[in-house]
Write a protein that holds these residues in place. Structure first.
Motif, PDB file in Angstrom:
ATOM      1  N   GLY A 170      45.080  44.283  35.099  1.00 33.44           N
ATOM      2  CA  GLY A 170      45.948  45.200  35.837  1.00 33.44           C
ATOM      3  C   GLY A 170      45.399  46.619  35.831  1.00 33.44           C
ATOM      4  N   LEU A 171      44.932  47.080  34.667  1.00 37.11           N
ATOM      5  CA  LEU A 171      44.338  48.417  34.562  1.00 37.11           C
ATOM      6  C   LEU A 171      43.112  48.536  35.454  1.00 37.11           C
ATOM      7  CD1 LEU A 171      43.781  51.206  33.151  1.00 37.11           C
ATOM      8  CD2 LEU A 171      42.498  49.910  31.439  1.00 37.11           C
ATOM      9  N   LEU A 172      42.244  47.530  35.406  1.00 38.58           N
ATOM     10  CA  LEU A 172      40.971  47.601  36.123  1.00 38.58           C
ATOM     11  C   LEU A 172      41.157  47.501  37.634  1.00 38.58           C
ATOM     12  CD1 LEU A 172      38.863  45.260  33.798  1.00 38.58           C
ATOM     13  CD2 LEU A 172      38.988  47.752  33.732  1.00 38.58           C
ATOM     14  N   LYS A 173      41.801  46.427  38.077  1.00 34.86           N
ATOM     15  CA  LYS A 173      41.880  46.152  39.506  1.00 34.86           C
ATOM     16  C   LYS A 173      42.848  47.083  40.227  1.00 34.86           C
ATOM     17  CE  LYS A 173      40.140  43.012  41.370  1.00 34.86           C
ATOM     18  NZ  LYS A 173      38.863  42.840  42.072  1.00 34.86           N
ATOM     19  N   ASN A 174      43.844  47.577  39.525  1.00 32.46           N
ATOM     20  CA  ASN A 174      44.832  48.446  40.169  1.00 32.46           C
ATOM     21  C   ASN A 174      44.339  49.879  40.301  1.00 32.46           C
ATOM     22  OD1 ASN A 174      47.495  48.867  41.280  1.00 32.46           O
ATOM     23  ND2 ASN A 174      47.981  49.996  39.423  1.00 32.46           N
ATOM     24  N   ASN A 175      43.313  50.259  39.531  1.00 37.26           N
ATOM     25  CA  ASN A 175      42.921  51.669  39.481  1.00 37.26           C
ATOM     26  C   ASN A 175      41.498  51.974  39.920  1.00 37.26           C
ATOM     27  OD1 ASN A 175      45.372  52.949  38.211  1.00 37.26           O
ATOM     28  ND2 ASN A 175      44.936  51.407  36.669  1.00 37.26           N
ATOM     29  N   ILE A 176      40.573  51.060  39.691  1.00 33.50           N
ATOM     30  CA  ILE A 176      39.166  51.347  40.003  1.00 33.50           C
ATOM     31  C   ILE A 176      38.859  50.838  41.409  1.00 33.50           C
ATOM     32  CG2 ILE A 176      36.774  51.025  39.312  1.00 33.50           C
ATOM     33  CD1 ILE A 176      37.727  50.580  36.463  1.00 33.50           C
ATOM     34  N   ASN A 177      38.467  51.745  42.290  1.00 31.65           N
ATOM     35  CA  ASN A 177      38.205  51.393  43.687  1.00 31.65           C
ATOM     36  C   ASN A 177      36.975  50.498  43.816  1.00 31.65           C
ATOM     37  OD1 ASN A 177      40.334  53.088  44.295  1.00 31.65           O
ATOM     38  ND2 ASN A 177      39.033  54.824  44.854  1.00 31.65           N
ATOM     39  N   ASN A 178      37.032  49.570  44.750  1.00 29.40           N
ATOM     40  CA  ASN A 178      35.877  48.720  45.089  1.00 29.40           C
ATOM     41  C   ASN A 178      35.238  48.101  43.846  1.00 29.40           C
ATOM     42  OD1 ASN A 178      36.116  49.581  47.848  1.00 29.40           O
ATOM     43  ND2 ASN A 178      35.094  51.487  47.263  1.00 29.40           N
ATOM     44  N   LEU A 179      36.081  47.550  42.977  1.00 30.39           N
ATOM     45  CA  LEU A 179      35.582  47.030  41.705  1.00 30.39           C
ATOM     46  C   LEU A 179      35.090  45.595  41.849  1.00 30.39           C
ATOM     47  CD1 LEU A 179      35.229  47.385  38.633  1.00 30.39           C
ATOM     48  CD2 LEU A 179      37.529  46.430  38.367  1.00 30.39           C
ATOM     49  N   ASN A 180      33.867  45.366  41.368  1.00 28.57           N
ATOM     50  CA  ASN A 180      33.332  44.021  41.220  1.00 28.57           C
ATOM     51  C   ASN A 180      33.546  43.609  39.766  1.00 28.57           C
ATOM     52  OD1 ASN A 180      31.861  43.530  43.895  1.00 28.57           O
ATOM     53  ND2 ASN A 180      31.072  45.518  43.272  1.00 28.57           N
ATOM     54  N   LEU A 181      34.478  42.712  39.545  1.00 33.04           N
ATOM     55  CA  LEU A 181      34.850  42.302  38.189  1.00 33.04           C
ATOM     56  C   LEU A 181      34.212  40.963  37.863  1.00 33.04           C
ATOM     57  CD1 LEU A 181      36.556  42.613  35.609  1.00 33.04           C
ATOM     58  CD2 LEU A 181      38.470  41.574  36.853  1.00 33.04           C
ATOM     59  N   TYR A 182      33.450  40.934  36.767  1.00 34.58           N
ATOM     60  CA  TYR A 182      32.793  39.703  36.310  1.00 34.58           C
ATOM     61  C   TYR A 182      33.411  39.283  34.986  1.00 34.58           C
ATOM     62  CZ  TYR A 182      29.166  40.377  39.863  1.00 34.58           C
ATOM     63  OH  TYR A 182      28.488  40.513  41.058  1.00 34.58           O
ATOM     64  N   GLU A 183      33.858  38.020  34.919  1.00 33.35           N
ATOM     65  CA  GLU A 183      34.431  37.493  33.685  1.00 33.35           C
ATOM     66  C   GLU A 183      33.998  36.054  33.467  1.00 33.35           C
ATOM     67  OE1 GLU A 183      38.706  37.823  33.935  1.00 33.35           O
ATOM     68  OE2 GLU A 183      38.635  37.827  36.119  1.00 33.35           O
ATOM     69  N   ASP A 184      34.502  35.420  32.410  1.00 31.64           N
ATOM     70  CA  ASP A 184      33.958  34.186  31.852  1.00 31.64           C
ATOM     71  C   ASP A 184      33.652  33.062  32.844  1.00 31.64           C
ATOM     72  OD1 ASP A 184      36.607  33.705  32.404  1.00 31.64           O
ATOM     73  OD2 ASP A 184      37.171  33.149  30.360  1.00 31.64           O
ATOM     74  N   ASN A 185      34.535  32.857  33.831  1.00 33.42           N
ATOM     75  CA  ASN A 185      34.366  31.708  34.721  1.00 33.42           C
ATOM     76  C   ASN A 185      33.388  31.957  35.857  1.00 33.42           C
ATOM     77  OD1 ASN A 185      35.901  33.545  36.072  1.00 33.42           O
ATOM     78  ND2 ASN A 185      37.509  32.128  36.706  1.00 33.42           N
ATOM     79  N   MET A 186      32.712  33.098  35.844  1.00 40.52           N
ATOM     80  CA  MET A 186      31.831  33.467  36.956  1.00 40.52           C
ATOM     81  C   MET A 186      30.343  33.405  36.604  1.00 40.52           C
ATOM     82  SD  MET A 186      34.062  36.739  38.308  1.00 40.52           S
ATOM     83  CE  MET A 186      33.069  36.973  39.777  1.00 40.52           C
ATOM     84  N   TYR A 187      30.015  33.199  35.333  1.00 42.75           N
ATOM     85  CA  TYR A 187      28.624  33.357  34.919  1.00 42.75           C
ATOM     86  C   TYR A 187      27.792  32.076  34.974  1.00 42.75           C
ATOM     87  CZ  TYR A 187      30.369  37.788  33.047  1.00 42.75           C
ATOM     88  OH  TYR A 187      30.948  39.024  32.907  1.00 42.75           O
ATOM     89  N   ASN A 188      28.434  30.920  34.891  1.00 43.34           N
ATOM     90  CA  ASN A 188      27.708  29.650  34.777  1.00 43.34           C
ATOM     91  C   ASN A 188      26.764  29.680  33.574  1.00 43.34           C
ATOM     92  OD1 ASN A 188      27.103  27.014  35.529  1.00 43.34           O
ATOM     93  ND2 ASN A 188      25.392  27.643  36.834  1.00 43.34           N
ATOM     94  N   LEU A 189      27.292  30.217  32.463  1.00 44.50           N
ATOM     95  CA  LEU A 189      26.545  30.319  31.208  1.00 44.50           C
ATOM     96  C   LEU A 189      27.405  29.724  30.099  1.00 44.50           C
ATOM     97  CD1 LEU A 189      25.212  33.966  31.636  1.00 44.50           C
ATOM     98  CD2 LEU A 189      23.771  31.922  31.454  1.00 44.50           C
ATOM     99  N   PRO A 190      26.790  29.262  29.009  1.00 41.02           N
ATOM    100  CA  PRO A 190      27.569  28.605  27.951  1.00 41.02           C
ATOM    101  C   PRO A 190      28.605  29.531  27.316  1.00 41.02           C
ATOM    102  CG  PRO A 190      25.267  28.893  27.288  1.00 41.02           C
ATOM    103  CD  PRO A 190      25.342  29.250  28.717  1.00 41.02           C
TER     104      PRO A 190
END
Length: 605
Positions: free
Chosen positions: A325-345
């Motif tokens: 909520g803090l990140l996506k609601n406040n930072i413009n044009n944010l590319n957010l990368y988290e666990d399910n996006m990396y295809n890494l162990p």
């Protein structure tokens, strides 16, 4: 789904079974009407509340009950109340019709004979489906209100929020955390400490322009690395141990950059550290972190003034503590990368390894065709202190040292020691790779800890750091841009809150700002005698204690018992008794910072 589960559980009570009990259907229908009447009204009020106030319904709606007569008149004058009441009655009539229709269908089905196995199958299937729907998400975390902000559009995100969840989430924060009279009383102290030039004492205006940095470097890219539990006293910056080299690589960076040796985080805790780094306002809420408070999540952040493509990388998931909520609601044009996006162990509960996280981010930066600002949040230096087998194969050497050596260096066990060393190894791999990329030479790197770790390590530090608990807040802060920044070490006290204002000062353009931090590389700041005049706020939410630290004194008192005061001279190795004038000055200033931080959490939109 919760209502369905409630009805299912009630129907298991013999005298409430709507298909066997004489009064079961009638009782459940009454409960149904009560629940859905409230639901209909909640949705209607939520909709019109947003039209009028541009915010979803929260616990603040109960404030209207304090003057019910006036507000009741206002409702009928402002809104089409008779049409809305007609709509609410029509909805409940339709819902009762659906209830009866569904009841008839189920009763007819029950009249046919079913095997015991089929009954068990239908019951168990229903329970499983309801549990999944209540959890609301396929993954580690349940569906949370911050998930609405993944939609990338403010209006869509606001509409997507469930009014029940919005209301009940805000109930935990229904009490106003600041005293407005004290905020006004202490405003002159804040005005003086933060150089609020063009403000009247009655305005509570905290806006000011960030002064420019003394450095000539204007970075094309910004990378902020927030390191988990990066305690200063556990690094080789303080330790000169022959047995254990904890951070040899970070030390080499520190020798080539601008290092602040007395940087303090305002609080202990990762969610609070992330909040403060991004907003520059200490998270002083006592019971829950500000990221979890839907009333505070709308903040004016400095990152948006940098005019760059924005990135945030985390090895785990931002549903944790509602950070999304803090990140996506406040930072413009944010590319957010988290666990399910990396295809890494996935290594453990915190997601992928720090090394893989940093290298993945570097790969994204290397392909970027436009200037960027990125925040990378590591998490490996955290229980369960997982050491990835891949890192061992690639050359990370796991140490096993004696308890005496561990204790002398501030560690509880070898797992903690090696996780701390692994963080340094991950930084090394990242910078070795980054130096080969074209973006490197025009990039400002900032490395800081999200918080420190409390420890009884007093051999090389005054008592305030060990017994007084300052170690939990003491972290390294490094600005690194080889060839562009002259190496320097500053020993005056500064804060994690200062990071974004200091970065903003590099761009040499007017940026207005109303948070807590200062530009600690500005000429005006460096000439203001920061050794003596710079105060940094600290709060321990676990024991409800607030305090201030400057170059020579760490002062704190308990919010539960303001007479319980501690005062340490951090240049010497002793505790001092608060003197009348000095103690009173520190008490007033500490209260000023606490009340103002509470106020700004809700007035920095």
């Amino acid at each position: 789904a919760i209502v369905a589960a409630l009805f299912y559980l009630l129907s298991t009570i013999k005298w409430l079974d709507p298909f066997k009990s004489r009064y079961g259907k009638s009782i459940l229908l009454i409960i149904f009407i009560i629940i859905f009447t409230f639901t209909n009204l909640l949705y209607i009020f939520d909709f019109y509340n947003y039209i009028y106030l541009k915010q979803r319904i929260t616990s603040q709606i109960f404030l209207f009950l304090n003057d019910f007569e006036t507000n009741q008149k206002f409702l009928f004058q402002q809104y089409p109340m008779f049409r809305l009441i007609t709509l609410a009655i029509s909805l409940i009539c339709f819902e009762v019709y659906i209830f009866n229709k569904t009841y008839s269908i189920i009763k007819m089905k029950l009249a046919s004979k079913m095997t015991l196995g089929f009954k068990w199958l239908t019951h168990s299937s229903f329970v499983i489906v309801i549990i999944i729907l209540i959890f609301g998400n396929i993954g580690q975390y349940p569906l949370r209100w911050s998930s609405a902000f993944t939609l990338g559009n403010t209006n869509a995100s606001i509409i997507a929020l469930n009014p029940y969840q919005s209301l009940f989430s805000s109930l935990k924060f229904s009490k106003i955390p600041y005293n407005l009279n004290e905020v006004k009383q202490y405003y002159p102290i804040i005005k003086s400490d933060f150089s609020l030039q063009d403000s009247n004492d009655n305005d509570l205006n905290y806006s000011r322009y960030i002064p420019y940095n003394s450095e000539n470097f204007i970075p094309q890219n910004i990378i902020v690395i927030i390191c988990e539990s990066f305690s200063y006293y556990k690094t080789n910056l303080l330790l000169k141990s022959d047995e254990v080299a904890t951070t040899p690589f970070f030390d080499s960076l520190a020798n080539s950059g601008i290092l602040f040796t007395q940087c303090f985080t305002p609080h202990y805790g990762t969610a609070r550290g992330v909040w403060n780094t991004i907003t520059s306002i200490p998270d002083v809420l006592l019971n829950k972190t500000a990221t979890r408070n839907p009333l505070a999540v709308n903040q004016n952040v400095l990152i948006n003034n940098f005019d760059k493509q924005n990135y945030y990388f985390i090895g785990g998931n931002t549903s944790w503590a509602n950070v999304r909520g803090l990140l996506k609601n406040n930072i413009n044009n944010l590319n957010l990368y988290e666990d399910n996006m990396y295809n890494l162990p996935i290594e453990d509960v915190w997601g992928i390894s720090d090394k893989n996280l940093l290298l993945y981010a570097n790969n994204i930066f290397s392909k970027s065709t436009q200037p960027f600002c990125a925040i990378i949040q590591t998490s490996g230096n955290h229980r369960p202190y997982t050491i990835p087998k891949q890192d061992i194969k690639e050359g990370f050497n796991v140490l096993n040292v004696s308890n005496a050596v561990l204790k002398a260096n501030g560690f509880e066990n070898n797992k903690e020691l090696n996780a701390f060393r692994l963080m340094d190894y991950a930084l090394k791999r990242f910078f070795e790779t980054a130096k080969k990329s074209t973006y490197f030479k025009n990039t400002l790197f900032v490395i800081v800890g999200d918080h420190g770790i409390a420890g009884q390590f007093n051999q090389l530090q005054p008592q305030a750091f060990g017994i007084g608990g300052l170690n939990a807040f003491h972290v390294p802060l490094l600005f690194y841009a080889p060839g562009n920044l002259k190496p320097q070490r500053y020993t005056f006290p500064c804060s994690q809150s200062d990071i974004m204002p200091t970065i903003a000062g590099f761009f040499k353009k007017p940026i207005k700002y109303s948070g807590f931090g200062k530009n600690i590389l500005a000429d005006s700041f460096l000439k203001s005698n920061p050794q003596k005049n710079n105060f940094n706020f600290i709060i321990d939410t676990e024991i409800k204690q607030i305090g201030l630290v400057n170059d020579s004194i760490y002062y704190n008192f308990s919010l539960l018992d303001p007479n319980r005061i501690q005062m340490y001279n951090i240049k010497s190795n002793y505790k001092i008794q608060p003197q009348d004038t000095l103690g009173k000055n520190f008490y007033n200033r500490t209260n000023a910072y606490f009340q103002t931080a509470n106020y700004l959490l809700f007035h920095n939109k």
